[in-house]
Enzyme design. Structure first.
Site, PDB file in Angstrom:
ATOM      1  N   TYR A  32     -14.454   6.823 -12.976  1.00 21.41           N
ATOM      2  CA  TYR A  32     -14.149   5.788 -11.981  1.00 21.41           C
ATOM      3  C   TYR A  32     -14.738   4.449 -12.421  1.00 21.41           C
ATOM      4  N   LEU A  70      -0.320   4.056   1.078  1.00 20.51           N
ATOM      5  CA  LEU A  70      -0.903   4.821   2.192  1.00 20.51           C
ATOM      6  C   LEU A  70      -1.471   6.174   1.738  1.00 20.51           C
ATOM      7  N   LYS A 123     -12.893   0.790 -13.714  1.00 25.15           N
ATOM      8  CA  LYS A 123     -13.133  -0.571 -13.197  1.00 25.15           C
ATOM      9  C   LYS A 123     -13.482  -1.516 -14.344  1.00 25.15           C
ATOM     10  N   PHE A 146     -21.478  -4.212  -4.007  1.00 26.31           N
ATOM     11  CA  PHE A 146     -22.554  -3.223  -3.948  1.00 26.31           C
ATOM     12  C   PHE A 146     -22.122  -2.146  -2.928  1.00 26.31           C
ATOM     13  N   ASN A 147     -22.851  -1.833  -1.889  1.00 31.16           N
ATOM     14  CA  ASN A 147     -22.442  -0.694  -1.037  1.00 31.16           C
ATOM     15  C   ASN A 147     -21.845  -1.187   0.280  1.00 31.16           C
ATOM     16  N   ASN A 178      -3.911   5.454 -12.070  1.00 26.41           N
ATOM     17  CA  ASN A 178      -3.834   4.663 -10.839  1.00 26.41           C
ATOM     18  C   ASN A 178      -4.555   3.319 -10.993  1.00 26.41           C
ATOM     19  N   PHE A 206      -6.885  -4.550  -4.096  1.00 21.07           N
ATOM     20  CA  PHE A 206      -7.804  -3.477  -3.696  1.00 21.07           C
ATOM     21  C   PHE A 206      -7.278  -2.100  -4.073  1.00 21.07           C
ATOM     22  N   LEU A 260      -8.165   4.247  -6.547  1.00 19.00           N
ATOM     23  CA  LEU A 260      -8.869   5.450  -6.096  1.00 19.00           C
ATOM     24  C   LEU A 260     -10.353   5.252  -6.363  1.00 19.00           C
ATOM     25  N   ASN A 300     -20.364   9.375   1.127  1.00 16.36           N
ATOM     26  CA  ASN A 300     -21.235   8.203   1.241  1.00 16.36           C
ATOM     27  C   ASN A 300     -22.128   8.318   2.471  1.00 16.36           C
ATOM     28  N   SER A 339     -16.793  -3.167  -9.008  1.00 14.30           N
ATOM     29  CA  SER A 339     -17.850  -2.424  -8.329  1.00 14.30           C
ATOM     30  C   SER A 339     -19.144  -2.548  -9.103  1.00 14.30           C
ATOM     31  N   ASP A 352       0.861  -1.196   0.000  1.00 14.38           N
ATOM     32  CA  ASP A 352       0.000   0.000   0.000  1.00 14.38           C
ATOM     33  C   ASP A 352       0.887   1.232   0.000  1.00 14.38           C
TER      34      ASP A 352
HETATM   35  P1  NAD Z   1      -9.670   2.661   0.451  1.00 14.58           P
HETATM   36  O1  NAD Z   1      -9.310   3.969  -0.164  1.00 14.58           O
HETATM   37  O2  NAD Z   1      -9.965   2.632   1.906  1.00 14.58           O
HETATM   38  O3  NAD Z   1      -8.526   1.595   0.159  1.00 14.58           O
HETATM   39  C1  NAD Z   1      -7.722   1.636  -0.994  1.00 14.58           C
HETATM   40  C2  NAD Z   1      -6.281   1.479  -0.545  1.00 14.58           C
HETATM   41  O4  NAD Z   1      -5.430   1.482  -1.699  1.00 14.58           O
HETATM   42  C3  NAD Z   1      -5.807   2.632   0.344  1.00 14.58           C
HETATM   43  O5  NAD Z   1      -5.159   2.082   1.490  1.00 14.58           O
HETATM   44  C4  NAD Z   1      -4.804   3.398  -0.530  1.00 14.58           C
HETATM   45  O6  NAD Z   1      -3.777   3.970   0.244  1.00 14.58           O
HETATM   46  C5  NAD Z   1      -4.315   2.313  -1.458  1.00 14.58           C
HETATM   47  N1  NAD Z   1      -3.857   2.761  -2.768  1.00 14.58           N
HETATM   48  C6  NAD Z   1      -4.493   3.573  -3.649  1.00 14.58           C
HETATM   49  N2  NAD Z   1      -3.775   3.718  -4.763  1.00 14.58           N
HETATM   50  C7  NAD Z   1      -2.648   2.964  -4.610  1.00 14.58           C
HETATM   51  C8  NAD Z   1      -1.520   2.699  -5.423  1.00 14.58           C
HETATM   52  N3  NAD Z   1      -1.396   3.253  -6.638  1.00 14.58           N
HETATM   53  N4  NAD Z   1      -0.568   1.875  -4.953  1.00 14.58           N
HETATM   54  C9  NAD Z   1      -0.674   1.316  -3.728  1.00 14.58           C
HETATM   55  N5  NAD Z   1      -1.705   1.538  -2.910  1.00 14.58           N
HETATM   56  C10 NAD Z   1      -2.691   2.359  -3.349  1.00 14.58           C
HETATM   57  O7  NAD Z   1     -10.893   2.083  -0.398  1.00 14.58           O
HETATM   58  P2  NAD Z   1     -11.814   0.826  -0.117  1.00 14.58           P
HETATM   59  O8  NAD Z   1     -13.173   1.340   0.154  1.00 14.58           O
HETATM   60  O9  NAD Z   1     -11.181  -0.097   0.829  1.00 14.58           O
HETATM   61  O10 NAD Z   1     -11.845   0.201  -1.576  1.00 14.58           O
HETATM   62  C11 NAD Z   1     -10.969  -0.830  -1.978  1.00 14.58           C
HETATM   63  C12 NAD Z   1     -11.222  -1.186  -3.427  1.00 14.58           C
HETATM   64  O11 NAD Z   1     -12.581  -1.550  -3.592  1.00 14.58           O
HETATM   65  C13 NAD Z   1     -10.981  -0.022  -4.395  1.00 14.58           C
HETATM   66  O12 NAD Z   1     -10.383  -0.536  -5.565  1.00 14.58           O
HETATM   67  C14 NAD Z   1     -12.366   0.483  -4.691  1.00 14.58           C
HETATM   68  O13 NAD Z   1     -12.459   1.095  -5.958  1.00 14.58           O
HETATM   69  C15 NAD Z   1     -13.175  -0.804  -4.628  1.00 14.58           C
HETATM   70  N6  NAD Z   1     -14.584  -0.570  -4.290  1.00 14.58           N
HETATM   71  C16 NAD Z   1     -14.895   0.138  -3.167  1.00 14.58           C
HETATM   72  C17 NAD Z   1     -16.235   0.380  -2.865  1.00 14.58           C
HETATM   73  C18 NAD Z   1     -16.605   1.195  -1.643  1.00 14.58           C
HETATM   74  O14 NAD Z   1     -17.694   1.706  -1.571  1.00 14.58           O
HETATM   75  N7  NAD Z   1     -15.751   1.319  -0.627  1.00 14.58           N
HETATM   76  C19 NAD Z   1     -17.238  -0.118  -3.695  1.00 14.58           C
HETATM   77  C20 NAD Z   1     -16.886  -0.859  -4.813  1.00 14.58           C
HETATM   78  C21 NAD Z   1     -15.538  -1.081  -5.108  1.00 14.58           C
HETATM   79  C1  UD1 Z   2     -21.500   5.775  -4.399  1.00 14.64           C
HETATM   80  C2  UD1 Z   2     -20.714   5.914  -5.686  1.00 14.64           C
HETATM   81  C3  UD1 Z   2     -20.467   4.544  -6.292  1.00 14.64           C
HETATM   82  C4  UD1 Z   2     -19.799   3.614  -5.294  1.00 14.64           C
HETATM   83  C5  UD1 Z   2     -20.682   3.545  -4.053  1.00 14.64           C
HETATM   84  C6  UD1 Z   2     -20.020   2.633  -3.044  1.00 14.64           C
HETATM   85  C7  UD1 Z   2     -21.427   8.071  -6.620  1.00 14.64           C
HETATM   86  C8  UD1 Z   2     -22.186   8.752  -7.714  1.00 14.64           C
HETATM   87  N1  UD1 Z   2     -21.467   6.728  -6.622  1.00 14.64           N
HETATM   88  O1  UD1 Z   2     -22.750   5.273  -4.734  1.00 14.64           O
HETATM   89  O2  UD1 Z   2     -19.639   4.659  -7.420  1.00 14.64           O
HETATM   90  O3  UD1 Z   2     -19.645   2.325  -5.847  1.00 14.64           O
HETATM   91  O4  UD1 Z   2     -20.852   4.864  -3.526  1.00 14.64           O
HETATM   92  O5  UD1 Z   2     -20.411   2.791  -1.762  1.00 14.64           O
HETATM   93  O6  UD1 Z   2     -20.789   8.698  -5.805  1.00 14.64           O
HETATM   94  N2  UD1 Z   2     -27.260   9.856   0.395  1.00 14.64           N
HETATM   95  C9  UD1 Z   2     -27.928  10.867   1.063  1.00 14.64           C
HETATM   96  N3  UD1 Z   2     -27.203  11.773   1.773  1.00 14.64           N
HETATM   97  C10 UD1 Z   2     -25.825  11.725   1.856  1.00 14.64           C
HETATM   98  C11 UD1 Z   2     -25.150  10.680   1.179  1.00 14.64           C
HETATM   99  C12 UD1 Z   2     -25.903   9.776   0.450  1.00 14.64           C
HETATM  100  O7  UD1 Z   2     -29.155  10.948   1.017  1.00 14.64           O
HETATM  101  O8  UD1 Z   2     -25.234  12.594   2.507  1.00 14.64           O
HETATM  102  C13 UD1 Z   2     -28.034   8.852  -0.349  1.00 14.64           C
HETATM  103  C14 UD1 Z   2     -27.733   8.788  -1.832  1.00 14.64           C
HETATM  104  O9  UD1 Z   2     -28.510   9.695  -2.555  1.00 14.64           O
HETATM  105  C15 UD1 Z   2     -28.052   7.319  -2.142  1.00 14.64           C
HETATM  106  C16 UD1 Z   2     -27.691   6.605  -0.837  1.00 14.64           C
HETATM  107  O10 UD1 Z   2     -27.698   7.595   0.180  1.00 14.64           O
HETATM  108  O11 UD1 Z   2     -29.428   7.169  -2.363  1.00 14.64           O
HETATM  109  C17 UD1 Z   2     -26.315   5.946  -0.878  1.00 14.64           C
HETATM  110  O12 UD1 Z   2     -25.356   6.919  -1.276  1.00 14.64           O
HETATM  111  P1  UD1 Z   2     -23.795   6.591  -1.282  1.00 14.64           P
HETATM  112  O13 UD1 Z   2     -23.396   6.035   0.027  1.00 14.64           O
HETATM  113  O14 UD1 Z   2     -23.103   7.834  -1.745  1.00 14.64           O
HETATM  114  O15 UD1 Z   2     -23.636   5.423  -2.347  1.00 14.64           O
HETATM  115  P2  UD1 Z   2     -24.055   5.354  -3.882  1.00 14.64           P
HETATM  116  O16 UD1 Z   2     -24.802   6.557  -4.299  1.00 14.64           O
HETATM  117  O17 UD1 Z   2     -24.715   4.049  -4.097  1.00 14.64           O
END
Ligand code: NAD
Ligand code: UD1
Length: 338
Positions: free
Chosen positions: A150, A35, A154, A179-180, A101, A82, A85, A200, A126, A33
């Site tokens: 983004y 970081l 993916k 999903f979320n 990235n 993982f 960004l 989020n 995602s 990572d």
């Molecule tokens: P996160 O930002 O907490 O974790 C990502 C980690 O990758 C971080 O620790 C960051 O420092 C590291 N990183 C980023 N770019 C890097 C690089 N070039 N080299 C080395 N390390 C790097 O995010 P997360 O929520 O844990 O997500 C992890 C993965 O899952 C991501 O690829 C994200 O796109 C995917 N994902 C996340 C969600 C979500 O809602 N959290 C949903 C769908 C998919």
């Molecule tokens: C977002 C990302 C999506 C990612 C997902 C993962 C966008 C456009 N999409 O989606 O790419 O995969 O997170 O977790 O950013 N909401 C509120 N108030 C807030 C925040 C959110 O009402 O302050 C609502 C939103 O309108 C939505 C729901 O909560 O209906 C979830 O929102 P969020 O957590 O941002 O997730 P996604 O929109 O699904």
């Protein structure tokens, strides 16, 4: 046979929880990572949970020379990727950084694996690859039309890895479409701490509950959903983490490429989340219902049946548990690992 698994992005939210699940399954996670969106103090928390501090290799997945050294130094059974960004708005403002990235980083990693003869890879994709779905639940063969850089980054990685598998069928690849993800480890020791104002829903709800923000803005109350607010498929991060271990174990038993949704198959509205959070925290949450957020999809949730059939995995933790674990983490760590 090596039990070491290279976990890129393993210091982050989903990666750190997956390190816990890997350790519980008898694997040795090695975190790679840079970081850029995580905190080195997660390592001490992982030690408290698992009893051992994972090795951290601090570096960037785009650093091909470093990756070559890492794979030359010690054998790895597999890689879970993982690192990347994930802020949709930033990807619109600065697409090249996202493609560099997420896409170049993934290609550099797969190349280094190919050279080292490591061919088992689990990739974080995602549900955002589906964009606006025609209907829910969404199966894996639904149309793919991501709506922002983004999401397209993916999808590009999914396509590159699918092409790789077609050319070299000995690869063992799982593309996991989350999903979320919400919640935190039940110990309250690790969780999600977004930098700045959270985009989020769940982190925002937590910050309102703990008093860091005055009230939640609900983005839209006039959607064609049962209560008018947006509906999503929230999945507990520990369920996701266990899904990665199941995908890894499955990939190790047979060559192939699997594309799998990881979700609960249940939709919950913003108000469902607010009410569940109020129940478990015992606190009333202040909120306003405002305009829709541009680009938001009204409602979507997964069809997780393929993951169940393929991996024997299902997301069993309830919305209440997701809220309770998020709340425990937030209360114990209002400023993250600070
Ligand atoms: P996160 O930002 O907490 O974790 C990502 C980690 O990758 C971080 O620790 C960051 O420092 C590291 N990183 C980023 N770019 C890097 C690089 N070039 N080299 C080395 N390390 C790097 O995010 P997360 O929520 O844990 O997500 C992890 C993965 O899952 C991501 O690829 C994200 O796109 C995917 N994902 C996340 C969600 C979500 O809602 N959290 C949903 C769908 C998919
Ligand atoms: C977002 C990302 C999506 C990612 C997902 C993962 C966008 C456009 N999409 O989606 O790419 O995969 O997170 O977790 O950013 N909401 C509120 N108030 C807030 C925040 C959110 O009402 O302050 C609502 C939103 O309108 C939505 C729901 O909560 O209906 C979830 O929102 P969020 O957590 O941002 O997730 P996604 O929109 O699904």
């Amino acid at each position: 046979m090596s039990r070491r698994v290279l976990v890129t992005g393993g210091a982050g939210f989903i990666g750190s929880h997956t390190c816990v699940a890997l350790a519980a399954a008898g694997y040795t996670p090695v975190i790679f990572d840079n970081l850029c969106n995580s905190d080195i103090r997660v390592l001490e928390r992982l030690r408290q949970i698992t009893g051992s501090t994972p090795q951290l290799i601090e570096g960037d997945v785009r650093d091909e020379a470093l990756l070559a050294r890492v794979f030359a130094d010690e054998p790895f059974a597999a890689v879970i990727h993982f690192a990347g960004l994930k802020a949709v708005g930033d990807s619109v403002a600065d697409p090249l950084t996202y493609y560099d990235n997420n896409v170049r980083g993934s290609v550099a990693l797969a190349l280094a694996m190919q050279r080292a003869g490591v061919n088992t890879l689990v990739f974080s994709s995602s549900a955002t690859v589906y964009g606006q779905p025609d209907h829910s639940p969404i199966p894996e063969d639904a149309p793919l039309r991501p709506a922002n850089p983004y999401g397209r980054s993916k999808l590009m990685v999914e396509q590159a890895l699918s092409d790789l598998h077609r050319a070299q069928p000995g690869w063992r690849i799982a593309l996991l479409r989350y999903f979320n993800p919400v919640g935190a480890h039940e110990s309250g020791l690790i969780g999600e701490h977004p930098q700045g104002k959270p985009n989020n829903l769940m982190p925002f709800v937590c910050q309102v509950a703990v008093g860091q923000r005055e009230k939640l803005q609900i983005h839209g109350g006039d959607y064609p959903t049962p209560d008018g607010t947006g509906v999503r498929d929230y999945v507990h991060v520990m369920d996701l983490a266990e899904g990665h271990v199941a995908a890894l174990m499955h990939a190790r038993t047979r060559a192939g490429l699997s594309i799998l949704n990881l979700g609960t198959g249940q939709g919950a509205s913003v108000l469902d989340v607010v009410r569940a959070f109020e129940r478990v925290s015992g606190r009333a949450l202040r909120f306003d219902i405002g305009p829709r957020r541009p680009g938001d999809v009204p409602a979507y949730w997964s069809d997780p049946s393929l993951a169940k059939a393929t991996l024997g995995w299902r997301a069993g933790r309830s919305l209440e548990q997701m809220c309770a674990d998020s709340w425990r983490w937030q209360q114990g760590n209002p400023r993250g690992y600070d």
